[in-house]
Design a protein around this motif. Structure first.
Motif, mmCIF file in Angstrom:
data_model
loop_
_atom_site.group_PDB
_atom_site.id
_atom_site.type_symbol
_atom_site.label_atom_id
_atom_site.label_comp_id
_atom_site.label_asym_id
_atom_site.label_seq_id
_atom_site.Cartn_x
_atom_site.Cartn_y
_atom_site.Cartn_z
ATOM 1 N N ASP A 1 -12.327 -2.209 -4.136
ATOM 2 C CA ASP A 1 -11.038 -2.622 -3.024
ATOM 3 C C ASP A 1 -12.056 -1.504 -1.907
ATOM 4 O O ASP A 1 -12.787 -2.545 -0.697
ATOM 5 C CB ASP A 1 -10.177 -2.964 -2.955
ATOM 6 C CG ASP A 1 -9.641 -3.623 -1.655
ATOM 7 O OD1 ASP A 1 -10.324 -4.604 -1.201
ATOM 8 O OD2 ASP A 1 -8.970 -3.375 -0.909
ATOM 9 N N ASP B 1 -3.878 -6.219 -0.228
ATOM 10 C CA ASP B 1 -3.231 -7.107 -0.764
ATOM 11 C C ASP B 1 -2.048 -5.764 -0.625
ATOM 12 O O ASP B 1 -1.779 -4.826 -0.857
ATOM 13 C CB ASP B 1 -3.290 -7.404 -1.779
ATOM 14 C CG ASP B 1 -3.713 -6.438 -3.192
ATOM 15 O OD1 ASP B 1 -2.165 -5.378 -3.592
ATOM 16 O OD2 ASP B 1 -4.539 -6.587 -3.501
ATOM 17 N N ASP B 2 -0.665 -6.756 -0.854
ATOM 18 C CA ASP B 2 0.435 -5.973 -0.575
ATOM 19 C C ASP B 2 0.850 -4.552 -1.964
ATOM 20 O O ASP B 2 1.639 -3.775 -1.119
ATOM 21 C CB ASP B 2 2.213 -7.172 -0.682
ATOM 22 C CG ASP B 2 2.121 -7.815 0.169
ATOM 23 O OD1 ASP B 2 1.387 -7.779 1.510
ATOM 24 O OD2 ASP B 2 2.772 -9.046 -0.341
#
Lengths: 284, 381, 152
Positions: C125, C18-19
């Motif tokens: 993550d 994700d960004d």
């Protein structure tokens, strides 16, 4: 009691009796492995399908099942034999001009034509390249009918890579992806080091529409199948070539049983989904 | 389809008729083979006349136990089956497959001359007819045909006998293979031994059987004879020494390769292979190569083999089935389960030989029952 | 989007990143280039950087006295190099040599560890991306140890 059905096949050739072949050429492939080119003394070489095997008999020693690794246009069979036992040792030690017995071909072949229109992934470990070579040749001879073709080859070490002279032209082709890896190498080896299942995610193929042909030691095949399944290849599109003790090659001696299958006639090439349940049971 | 037994031609013969049967078969050039007493067992061997049959003998069979016992009558077929099966004639224990001759010109392979021998089997039990039919599937109904087996089988004349005595380890009723011979014979006999007579009801199973019957002194069989024969078979059926539940058996064994019972049986199994030698359907073989000292002549001989030997599954580097557990599991799972995948029938005919002749008394029916009783429930598909 | 952030996101190891995390990680990243024969790191050195191979081939090697270096494994495009940066004592266990010209993204290990510690979502993550690679290499190593092709 005479049998209810008369059997016209009873008059057919006895599958036990070999034909005499002559050793035309002996090529040393590896330290313990040679290729024998064998031509029939009488008549023509029988037809075969890639993946099938012959029973080769060395005079006074015995018989062994050896896959067909090539054929020559002059009508001879090529068999690659590794000296691991009494019979294979005797076969690997044959000299040009020796007569041997040969019966076959036996067993199922790689279903190469079934892969038409789809991508093909060929995975060979060690001597497993021998029965796959005719399949690769058939694929390349009819290249336009297949999607992408990937040939993944593994061996113990750079010195034990089989058929380097065949791999080189395949590697030069733009329409074939050839990935080679070895388990062990020195720093002078510029190629890959790692196990052959590790090549599966590196090869370009469409997991949803590909056929995989796998041959090598059973452990290597189990890991390779796992890698293919992980990549999304359906079990029924994975084909493996099994090996078991064989005496008769026609389903009568019982030695090659693998669950309900007789490897000699229901194999050696078997669809993975047919044997998946047996593959991981010890001592089946 | 075979006709119903009642639709068959029947006749009655007595002991003289049976003697005439043996003589007629010998006269037609058959080698007549049947049960005879030897080495404290009833075995199958050449019969010259009626006196060679084990008159007045029966057997007591239990797991790991076989004893001949005198009967209190003179029944000729008053026993079940001994250690021999007919496979020793149709699929012999030793058979030369070919010989090879090598000289400076080449290498020549020669099949042995087909044997002239034609067998007449006298006293084939219903379970054994099924065993022969099972071996027919192995050797004759695949892509290749075993010509030697085929020739012996085609030429064989079969005289079946409906069982009048159930053995202590018999379970043909469970396997639906007996005790009545339903098909696969030329003639079938039922021994009718009563206070005032010693006759045999003869059923004709083939034109060759009908022709042979014509040569024997026989008389018409009546309703009472048929009822008496039915009673003999019915009594035998009610006295089975063992039973085996076959419902779901194939899946049960194939789904339980890791059942702890395999370890238990491995504690008792000597992997001697007796069960495979006496089994009338076990067909596995190995080969031996012989050559002369000059290196000019070689031959290949086929020998009965057993999946209980370590060598059986040898692959370069070692045997696939190292443990006795895996070898027993292979034999029993093959016999009762994968045989069905391979040949469309169970490989077991319920003759009980493997139970009787196991030196430690391992009982295939008991092993199957224990696995059934203790296997985890199958998940729904 | 910054250049490093973009190529980081294009690497298979960070697929679907994700960004927010991409921005955080890019702060630890730099471009690396190794000529053929050059070492990314040597056994015993501080494991202070983690590499994502963008192009080329890297051999993990170890020295055996009296023999040429042994190659344990080779790693290529799309793969990662280095696990020792994650665990104390943060020392490399093998040599990593560029077999061919190799382009990589280097992630500063201390920076990366610090950000994972501060932001456990990022840390988790990272672990989910890292652990499958480690386990796969463990499996491959086991298969290698089996020496399935037999004696030579």
């Amino acid at each position: 009691m005479s049998m209810a059905t008369t059997d016209p096949r009873a008059a057919g050739p006895a599958p036990f009796v070999p034909q005499a072949y002559r050793v035309e050429e002996v090529t040393r492939e590896l330290a313990d492995t040679v290729s024998l080119r064998l031509a029939p003394l009488d008549g023509a070489r029988p037809d075969f399908r890639p993946g099938q095997f012959n029973m080769l008999w060395a005079f006074g020693v015995g018989e062994a099942a050896i896959s067909i690794s090539d054929v020559e246009t002059d009508g001879s069979f090529v068999h690659t034999v590794r000296a691991v036992g009494a019979v294979s040792g005797a076969l690997a030690g044959l000299e040009v001009g020796t007569r041997v017995g040969l019966r076959g071909p036996f067993g199922t072949g790689w279903r190469v034509a079934e892969a038409r229109g789809a991508d093909v992934v060929v995975v060979a470990g060690g001597l497993g390249l021998a029965p796959l070579r005719p399949a690769i040749q058939a694929l390349l001879a009819d290249r336009a009918r297949y999607g992408r073709v990937a040939i993944l080859v593994g061996a113990r070490s750079p010195e034990t890579l089989l058929y380097p002279e065949a791999l080189a032209p395949w590697q030069r082709r733009p329409d074939v992806e050839v990935l080679v890896t070895v388990d062990h190498a020195g720093a002078d080896w510029a190629g890959r080091v790692g196990v052959v299942p590790g090549l599966v995610p590196r090869a370009a193929f469409d997991a949803d529409d590909c056929v995989a042909l796998v041959c090598g030691p059973e452990v290597m095949m189990r890991f390779t199948v796992a890698a293919l399944r992980h990549a999304g290849v359906a079990a029924e599109r994975i084909h493996v070539s099994m090996e078991r003790n064989m005496k008769c090659a026609v389903g009568w001696c019982g030695h090659c049983q693998f669950g309900p299958a007789f490897v000699c006639k229901d194999g050696p090439v078997m669809r993975y989904d047919a044997i998946a349940d047996l593959f991981s049971i010890p001592e089946v | 389809m075979e006709p119903e037994p009642r639709a068959r031609t029947t006749a009655l013969i007595d002991r003289r008729g049976l003697q005439a049967l043996i003589e007629a078969l010998a006269d037609e050039g058959y080698r007549v083979v049947g049960p005879t007493r030897r080495d404290d067992a009833i075995v199958y061997d050449d019969l010259a006349d009626l006196d060679d049959l084990p008159a007045g003998w029966t057997e007591h069979q239990e797991a790991g136990r076989y004893r001949l016992v005198a009967r209190d009558d003179q029944a000729l077929f008053g026993y079940a089956v001994g250690p021999h099966a007919w496979k020793r004639f149709l699929h012999p224990p030793v058979e030369t497959l070919w010989t090879a001759q090598r000289d400076e010109h080449g290498l020549t392979f020669r099949s042995p001359e087909p044997a002239e021998e034609r067998f007449a089997f006298l006293g084939v039990r219903a379970c054994e007819l099924q065993a022969i039919a099972i071996q027919d599937r192995v050797f004759l109904e695949g892509p290749h045909v075993d010509a030697g087996y085929g020739a012996r089988r085609r030429e064989a004349f079969i005289v079946a006998v409906n069982c009048g005595e159930a053995g202590g380890t018999c379970f043909c009723v469970s396997m639906q293979t007996g005790p009545r011979a339903e098909s696969g014979f030329d003639l079938a006999l039922t021994e009718l031994l009563e206070a005032d007579r010693h006759d045999f009801l003869v059923e004709v199973g083939s034109p060759a059987g009908a022709a042979l019957l014509e040569r024997l002194p026989h008389r018409k069989a009546g309703g009472a004879d048929h009822r008496a024969a039915d009673a003999v078979v019915a009594r035998t059926a009610s006295r089975m020494g063992r039973e085996l539940e076959t419902q779901g058996l194939k899946a049960l064994l194939q789904d339980n390769p890791e059942h702890p019972r395999w370890d238990d049986v491995a504690e008792r199994c000597l992997t001697c292979g007796n069960c495979t030698m006496v089994c009338p359907t076990c067909f596995c073989t190995t080969v031996e190569d012989h050559s002369d000292l000059a290196g000019t002549r070689a031959e290949r001989v086929r020998l009965w083999d057993s999946c209980f030997t370590l060598d059986f599954s040898y692959l370069h580097g070692g045997s696939v089935r190292q443990s006795p557990r895996s070898r027993y599991r292979q034999w029993m799972t093959h016999k009762l389960a994968s045989w069905i995948d391979q040949f469309g029938t169970s490989g077991c005919v319920g003759c009980g030989r493997c139970i009787t002749w196991c030196p430690t008394g391992i009982d295939i029916t008991e092993e199957a029952a224990v696995i059934r009783a203790t296997a985890p429930q199958r998940r729904d598909p | 989007m910054a250049y490093l952030e973009r190529i980081l996101g294009e690497h298979p190891f960070f697929a679907g990143l994700d960004d927010e995390h991409g921005r955080l990680l890019a702060g630890c990243a730099r471009n690396r280039r190794f000529a053929a024969g050059e070492y990314l790191f040597r056994e015993g050195e501080a494991a202070d950087e983690f590499y994502l191979i963008r192009h080329g081939q890297v051999a993990l090697e170890t020295l055996v006295p009296g023999r040429a270096p042994l190659v344990i494994a080779t790693l290529g495009e799309g793969e990662i190099v280095g696990a020792s940066w994650l665990l104390p004592p943060y020392r490399w266990m093998f040599d990593a040599r560029a077999v061919t010209l190799t382009r990589a993204i280097g992630l500063d290990a201390a920076c990366l560890r610090g950000k994972c510690e501060v932001d456990h979502h990022l840390g988790y993550d990272m672990m989910k991306r890292f652990l499958p690679v480690v386990v796969k290499r463990l499996h491959d190593t086991r298969l290698q140890v089996l020496d399935v092709y037999g004696d030579d």
